[in-house]
Write a protein that holds these residues in place. Structure first.
Motif, short mmCIF file in Angstrom:
data_model
loop_
_atom_site.label_atom_id
_atom_site.label_comp_id
_atom_site.label_asym_id
_atom_site.label_seq_id
_atom_site.Cartn_x
_atom_site.Cartn_y
_atom_site.Cartn_z
N GLU A 172 -7.75 -2.06 -1.93
CA GLU A 172 -7.14 -2.53 -0.69
C GLU A 172 -7.23 -4.05 -0.57
OE1 GLU A 172 -8.20 1.69 -0.45
OE2 GLU A 172 -9.41 -0.05 -0.94
N ARG A 211 -6.87 0.56 5.74
CA ARG A 211 -7.87 -0.43 5.32
C ARG A 211 -7.19 -1.70 4.80
NH1 ARG A 211 -12.29 0.71 0.57
NH2 ARG A 211 -13.76 -0.91 1.10
N ALA A 212 -6.15 -1.54 3.98
CA ALA A 212 -5.41 -2.69 3.46
C ALA A 212 -4.78 -3.49 4.61
CB ALA A 212 -4.33 -2.23 2.48
N ALA A 244 0.84 -1.21 0.00
CA ALA A 244 0.00 0.00 0.00
C ALA A 244 0.87 1.25 0.00
CB ALA A 244 -0.94 -0.01 1.20
N SER A 280 -12.36 -3.78 -3.94
CA SER A 280 -11.54 -2.61 -3.62
C SER A 280 -10.07 -2.84 -3.94
CB SER A 280 -11.68 -2.27 -2.12
OG SER A 280 -11.09 -3.29 -1.32
N TYR A 307 -7.54 -5.38 6.55
CA TYR A 307 -7.97 -6.56 5.79
C TYR A 307 -6.98 -7.71 6.01
CZ TYR A 307 -11.47 -4.02 2.96
OH TYR A 307 -12.57 -3.31 2.51
N VAL A 363 -4.50 4.53 -2.31
CA VAL A 363 -5.18 3.47 -1.55
C VAL A 363 -5.18 3.82 -0.08
CG1 VAL A 363 -4.59 1.67 -3.23
CG2 VAL A 363 -3.11 2.02 -1.27
N ASP A 364 -6.16 3.30 0.62
CA ASP A 364 -6.28 3.50 2.06
C ASP A 364 -5.39 2.47 2.75
OD1 ASP A 364 -7.10 3.42 4.76
OD2 ASP A 364 -9.17 3.94 4.26
#
Length: 195
Positions: free
Chosen positions: A127, A59-60, A44, A125, A63, A55-56
């Protein structure tokens, strides 16, 4: 009344990976998840800082943290079985979803929404795509580790995973492979800066 969610997650250390293959060193899904988290974070950051993506990162990373949690209820299904055909893949996906729901039910109601968004990722997404690539990178590194120890059982898996990683056409993955992967085949004494 107590809640069982974090006690379930603690049991990740008992779920072994690579069950169909002889390994020099056993690996569990807890340590695997940590490695995937490191790699998802790296991919990321590379996407954003090297390739000017958006990209967040958090969030990645989240996950990745939660990507194997349902396996405390299902166990780790070996990849060749999980992806043998669409019928098995669909059935296993359904089982994973039910296990995730059961796991979420072991949280207080006021925490479920926030954690649910990480436990049940948006599969469309960027992510999620990064997390899946990080998961494959972790498998690739496991192959390198086993091969470095003389375990040729992982030779075919290494080739297959490398082909999969490169077929993704993800600049961040290609950057990671070019700049970081070689070091995973080195001994501690060979790593730069170690005397």
């Amino acid at each position: 009344m107590g809640y069982d969610f974090y006690a379930f997650l603690d049991r990740m250390k008992y779920i072994k990976r690579w069950q169909l293959m002889r390994s020099v060193r056993d690996e569990n899904i807890m340590e695997h998840s940590q490695q995937v988290t490191f790699f998802a974070h790296a991919l990321a950051v590379i996407t954003n800082n090297v390739f000017h993506g958006n990209v967040d990162v958090e969030r990645a990373v989240l996950y990745a943290v939660y990507h194997e949690c349902s396996e405390v209820m299902t166990g780790d299904m070996p990849t060749p079985i999980k992806y043998f055909n669409n019928s098995i893949r669909g059935a296993y996906k359904s089982i994973e979803e039910r296990a995730g729901e059961k796991l979420l039910s072991t949280l207080p109601e006021e925490l479920r929404g926030e954690i649910s968004s990480s436990l049940r990722p948006d599969e469309n997404s960027a992510e999620y795509t990064i997390m899946k690539a990080a998961d494959r990178l972790a498998a690739y590194v496991k192959c390198l580790e086993e091969l470095r120890c003389g375990n040729t059982e992982f030779e075919k898996a290494k080739k297959s995973i490398e082909k999969d990683l490169l077929s993704r056409k993800m600049p961040a993955v290609e950057y990671f492979m070019k700049n970081f992967i070689q070091s995973f085949s080195l001994t501690l004494d060979e790593l730069d800066g170690i005397d």
